[in-house]
Design a protein around this motif. Sequence first.
Motif, PDB file in Angstrom:
ATOM      1  N   HIS A  20       0.886  -0.989   0.580  1.00  0.00           N
ATOM      2  CA  HIS A  20      -0.237   0.135  -0.424  1.00  0.00           C
ATOM      3  C   HIS A  20       0.740   1.474   0.021  1.00  0.00           C
ATOM      4  N   SER A  21       0.173   2.460  -0.483  1.00  0.00           N
ATOM      5  CA  SER A  21       0.870   3.671  -0.146  1.00  0.00           C
ATOM      6  C   SER A  21       1.356   3.840   1.284  1.00  0.00           C
ATOM      7  N   GLY A  22       3.031   4.573   0.836  1.00  0.00           N
ATOM      8  CA  GLY A  22       3.570   4.336   2.592  1.00  0.00           C
ATOM      9  C   GLY A  22       3.850   3.371   3.999  1.00  0.00           C
ATOM     10  N   GLU A  23       3.749   2.641   2.967  1.00  0.00           N
ATOM     11  CA  GLU A  23       3.485   1.006   3.723  1.00  0.00           C
ATOM     12  C   GLU A  23       4.956   0.382   3.123  1.00  0.00           C
ATOM     13  N   THR A  24       5.917  -0.618   4.528  1.00  0.00           N
ATOM     14  CA  THR A  24       6.599  -1.836   4.269  1.00  0.00           C
ATOM     15  C   THR A  24       6.491  -2.474   4.002  1.00  0.00           C
ATOM     16  N   LEU A  25       6.965  -3.458   3.185  1.00  0.00           N
ATOM     17  CA  LEU A  25       7.146  -5.119   3.128  1.00  0.00           C
ATOM     18  C   LEU A  25       7.967  -5.322   2.755  1.00  0.00           C
TER      19      LEU A  25
ATOM     20  N   ASN B 151      17.476   4.733   9.943  1.00  0.00           N
ATOM     21  CA  ASN B 151      16.561   6.085  10.021  1.00  0.00           C
ATOM     22  C   ASN B 151      16.799   6.975   8.988  1.00  0.00           C
ATOM     23  N   LEU B 152      17.134   7.007   7.637  1.00  0.00           N
ATOM     24  CA  LEU B 152      17.263   7.593   6.488  1.00  0.00           C
ATOM     25  C   LEU B 152      16.068   7.245   6.104  1.00  0.00           C
ATOM     26  N   LEU B 153      15.867   6.040   5.986  1.00  0.00           N
ATOM     27  CA  LEU B 153      14.955   5.520   5.174  1.00  0.00           C
ATOM     28  C   LEU B 153      13.425   5.591   5.109  1.00  0.00           C
ATOM     29  N   LYS B 154      12.956   5.710   6.755  1.00  0.00           N
ATOM     30  CA  LYS B 154      11.747   5.663   7.198  1.00  0.00           C
ATOM     31  C   LYS B 154      11.676   7.126   7.596  1.00  0.00           C
ATOM     32  N   ALA B 155      12.758   8.277   7.401  1.00  0.00           N
ATOM     33  CA  ALA B 155      12.078   9.587   7.539  1.00  0.00           C
ATOM     34  C   ALA B 155      12.006  10.264   6.205  1.00  0.00           C
ATOM     35  N   LEU B 156      12.594   9.475   5.304  1.00  0.00           N
ATOM     36  CA  LEU B 156      11.938  10.028   4.127  1.00  0.00           C
ATOM     37  C   LEU B 156      10.654   8.775   3.421  1.00  0.00           C
ATOM     38  N   GLN B 157      10.505   8.449   3.707  1.00  0.00           N
ATOM     39  CA  GLN B 157       8.797   7.437   3.830  1.00  0.00           C
ATOM     40  C   GLN B 157       7.984   8.282   4.480  1.00  0.00           C
ATOM     41  N   ALA B 158       8.188   8.958   5.950  1.00  0.00           N
ATOM     42  CA  ALA B 158       7.318   9.595   6.788  1.00  0.00           C
ATOM     43  C   ALA B 158       6.784  11.184   5.922  1.00  0.00           C
ATOM     44  N   GLU B 159       8.069  11.662   5.133  1.00  0.00           N
ATOM     45  CA  GLU B 159       8.112  12.927   4.306  1.00  0.00           C
ATOM     46  C   GLU B 159       7.468  12.868   3.414  1.00  0.00           C
ATOM     47  N   LEU B 160       7.824  11.788   2.251  1.00  0.00           N
ATOM     48  CA  LEU B 160       7.505  11.166   1.242  1.00  0.00           C
ATOM     49  C   LEU B 160       6.492  10.995   0.565  1.00  0.00           C
ATOM     50  N   GLN B 161       5.994   9.507   1.682  1.00  0.00           N
ATOM     51  CA  GLN B 161       5.281   8.647   1.507  1.00  0.00           C
ATOM     52  C   GLN B 161       5.464   7.591   0.437  1.00  0.00           C
ATOM     53  N   VAL B 162       6.939   7.446   0.206  1.00  0.00           N
ATOM     54  CA  VAL B 162       7.042   6.062  -0.341  1.00  0.00           C
ATOM     55  C   VAL B 162       6.510   5.089   0.132  1.00  0.00           C
TER      56      VAL B 162
ATOM     57  N   VAL C 126      13.944  10.938  -8.668  1.00  0.00           N
ATOM     58  CA  VAL C 126      12.988  11.078 -10.648  1.00  0.00           C
ATOM     59  C   VAL C 126      12.247  10.533  -9.251  1.00  0.00           C
ATOM     60  N   ARG C 127      11.492  11.214  -8.571  1.00  0.00           N
ATOM     61  CA  ARG C 127      10.223  11.337  -7.860  1.00  0.00           C
ATOM     62  C   ARG C 127       9.082   9.908  -7.453  1.00  0.00           C
ATOM     63  N   PRO C 128       9.857   8.532  -6.952  1.00  0.00           N
ATOM     64  CA  PRO C 128       9.564   6.896  -7.902  1.00  0.00           C
ATOM     65  C   PRO C 128       8.148   7.009  -6.362  1.00  0.00           C
ATOM     66  N   GLN C 129       7.188   6.973  -6.516  1.00  0.00           N
ATOM     67  CA  GLN C 129       6.497   5.963  -5.813  1.00  0.00           C
ATOM     68  C   GLN C 129       6.334   4.724  -4.906  1.00  0.00           C
ATOM     69  N   LEU C 130       7.299   4.390  -5.795  1.00  0.00           N
ATOM     70  CA  LEU C 130       7.395   2.681  -4.792  1.00  0.00           C
ATOM     71  C   LEU C 130       8.992   2.357  -5.066  1.00  0.00           C
ATOM     72  N   ILE C 131      10.000   2.194  -3.877  1.00  0.00           N
ATOM     73  CA  ILE C 131      11.278   1.896  -3.982  1.00  0.00           C
ATOM     74  C   ILE C 131      11.798   0.204  -3.452  1.00  0.00           C
ATOM     75  N   ILE C 132      12.442  -0.400  -4.348  1.00  0.00           N
ATOM     76  CA  ILE C 132      12.567  -1.551  -4.216  1.00  0.00           C
ATOM     77  C   ILE C 132      14.165  -1.638  -3.757  1.00  0.00           C
TER      78      ILE C 132
END
Length: 658
Positions: A374-379, A531-542, A507-513
Motif C-alpha cells: 500500500h501507499s506509504g507502507e514497507t513490506l 533512520n534515513l529510509l524511515k524519515a524519507l517514507q514519513a516525509e514523502l509517503q513512498v 525521479v520522484r518514485p512512488q515505490l522503491i525496491i
Amino acid sequence: MVLSIKQLHTRLGALRLVDGISFDVAAGQTFALLGESGCGKSMTALSIMRLLPDVARVSSGQVMLHDQDVLALPESAMRAVRGGKIGMIFQEPMTSLNPVLTVGEQVMETLLRHSALSAKAARQQAADLLTSVGIADAHHRLDEYPFQLSGGMKQRVMIAMTLAGNPDVLIADEPTTALDVTIQAQVLALLRNIQQQRGMAMLLITHDLGVVSEMAHQVGVMYAGELVEVAPRDVFFSQPQHPYSQKLFAALPNRQLNKLVNIPGNVPPLDTTFVGCRFAPRCEYAFDLCHQQSPVWTQLADGHRARCHLLSQAGLKTAPVAHEASSPVQPDQTDQVEMLVVDNLQVYYPLKRGWLQTGSRVLKAVDGLSLTIHSGETLALVGESGCGKTTVGKAIVQLQPITQGQVMLGGIDLAALSPSALQQQRAKVQMIFQDPYASLNPHMRVQAILEEGMVALGVEPDTGQRRLQMKRLVEQVGLPANALQRYPHEFSGGQRQRIAIARALAVRPQLIICDEPTSALDVSVQAQIINLLKALQAELQVSYLFITHNLPVADYLAHRIAVMYLGRIVEIGGSAEIMQHAKHPYTQALLAAVPSIERHEVKVPLLQGDMASAANPPAGCHFHPRCSQAMDICRQQYPRMTQLSATHFVNCHLLSTH
C-alpha cells in the motif's frame, strides 16, 4: 595462555593500522575482536599471521604463541606455524579458495604440507575432514570445484582446510558475514563443537554483537587501531562502559525505538595525528580533557577495563548510558491505496540439457508469487539466498523479463507495456542495490549520477531546477554540500549508499525496491541508513519493498513481513505477527537462528542442510526435506493458504489439517 599479543604496532607508511594493542587468548576460549570497518581488526589478524602486504610491517610488539615470539621467526620457520599451529578462516570463502583447483586438492595441500601422509592417506583424511564439518558425500565432493558449492559449503571447506593443520589457534575473520542466518547458525555451531573437541584457542573478528554474544568468552572493542574496552562476555553485555561500546548496542534495531541511535561521523583515518581520545570527535560526553590527553586504562573489575576519561574521574563510577528519546514504534497508518499488486508472478529460466537428453527443463526462480504493497507502507521480503528475493525485485522494476503474471503499479500492468510505454512508467519505481559501490559509475561525479535518471526520464527538464533539486536531495539524505562534485570512491560505504538512495529519489518514485541495502554495512552505519529510509517514507509517503535476510532490521522497519522459500511466499503477516507468532516451521527456524544479545546459551540449529535447487524442487511442500514436522501429505501435495487473521496467512499442512 596459548596466544598473547603484547603492544602490537603495525604501520603502512604514515598509517597506524594497529596501534599498541594487547590481549590474551586461552586454550578452549574465544576472544572476540569487535568494531566497525576500518578500525584495524583484520590487520591485527594479518599481523599475527605475518600475511601483511609488502608495504606494511609490524614495527614493534610481540605475538607469543605459547612461549615463542612468531614475529622473530624466519620465514622458513613461519611456514610451519602458518596453517599448522595457527589457522585462519577468511571472510569471503569464494575469493579464498582457488577456483581452478578441486576441493580435494586444496584440503590435501595443507595435509601434505603439515604431515607425513602419503597422497592416498591424505585424500582419505581430506574426506574425513569434510565429513567432520558436515559435508555429505565427502568422497564425491573432493573432486568438485568451489563454484559447484553453496556459500555455506564453501565456508565449511575453508574450515576443513584450516583444521587440516590441527592448529592450536584458530583465527576466524568475519566467518559468517556473507552467509544467511540459517547457514550462519550452522557454521557457528560447528566452530563451537570443533573448539570443544580440540580445545583450540579462537580469535573471532566480527562486527555482529549477536555473534559475539553466542561465541565469545572475552570481548575486546577496537576503535581507530587501539582497544578501548576489554571484558568478559557476560559483564560486557550487561554493563558496557565505554561510550563507543554503548553506542554500538544502542544502534541495534529495536522496535521500541522510534529512531535508532547512530554514531555521528566515521572512524578517523589511520594516518591522523591523534591528540586526546580518538573517539572524542564522535562522543557526546567528551569534555576538554578528552581532546587534550589520551585516556589510560581504568580497571573496573576483574578482567574488565576501559580506556575513557569519564571512568577515571573521581566520583564517577560508570559512563552515562547513551540513549536517545524513544517511544514504542507505531507503524504509520496507510491510506490502504494499493500501490503495487503482484499477482501469480513467475520467472522461469530455460536450462540447457545434454546432447543425448530430450525435453526441456526450467529453473523456477519465482513460482507463482503474489503480494500487495500500500501507499506509504514497507513490506519486507525475507528468506535465504537463492530463494528468489532479488529476482522478484528485478521483475517488479522490469529489469528481469517475467514468464507469467501481473505487476500492477498504480493500476498499470508494467509487464504488459511496450518498451516506450514502460519508459514513461519507470520513474514511478526505482531500485536500491545491495552493493552501493558496484552500482555507482566510478567515472561519474555524484551530480552526473543523480542527473542521469532525471534527464532520461524527463522528470525535470529545466537545468536550473534540476540543480536546485539535486542540492536538496544531497541535503535530504545527509551528505555534505560539496558531495555533488565528488566521485563515489571519495565516500565511505554508508555515504555511497546515501548516494544510491538519492539517485532513486531523484525521479520522484512512488515505490522503491530496496535490495539488501544495509547488509554490507556496520551496525552504526546501518542505523543511519534505516533512520534515513524511515524519515524519507514519513516525509514523502513512498512505499518500500525491503528485501533482506536480516530479520531484526525487517522487524524494525517493515509494517508487514513476507517469508519466501524456493520461489514462493510461505508466510505473510504484520511484523509483530511474524516475529512473535510465526506459524510456518521455516519462519520459526529463521527466527531461532538469529543471533541475539539477550541470550547466551548455546543453541542447536533447527534447520539443517541447504535449500533444494529451483531447477528440481521437491514434490509437495518445498520445505519438507528440511522440516522436522513433515507428514506424508507434505511430501505429496503443496499446502493451500490458511488465513489466521486479517493480515496473517500461512501455507502449511500443519495448520490446514487442524
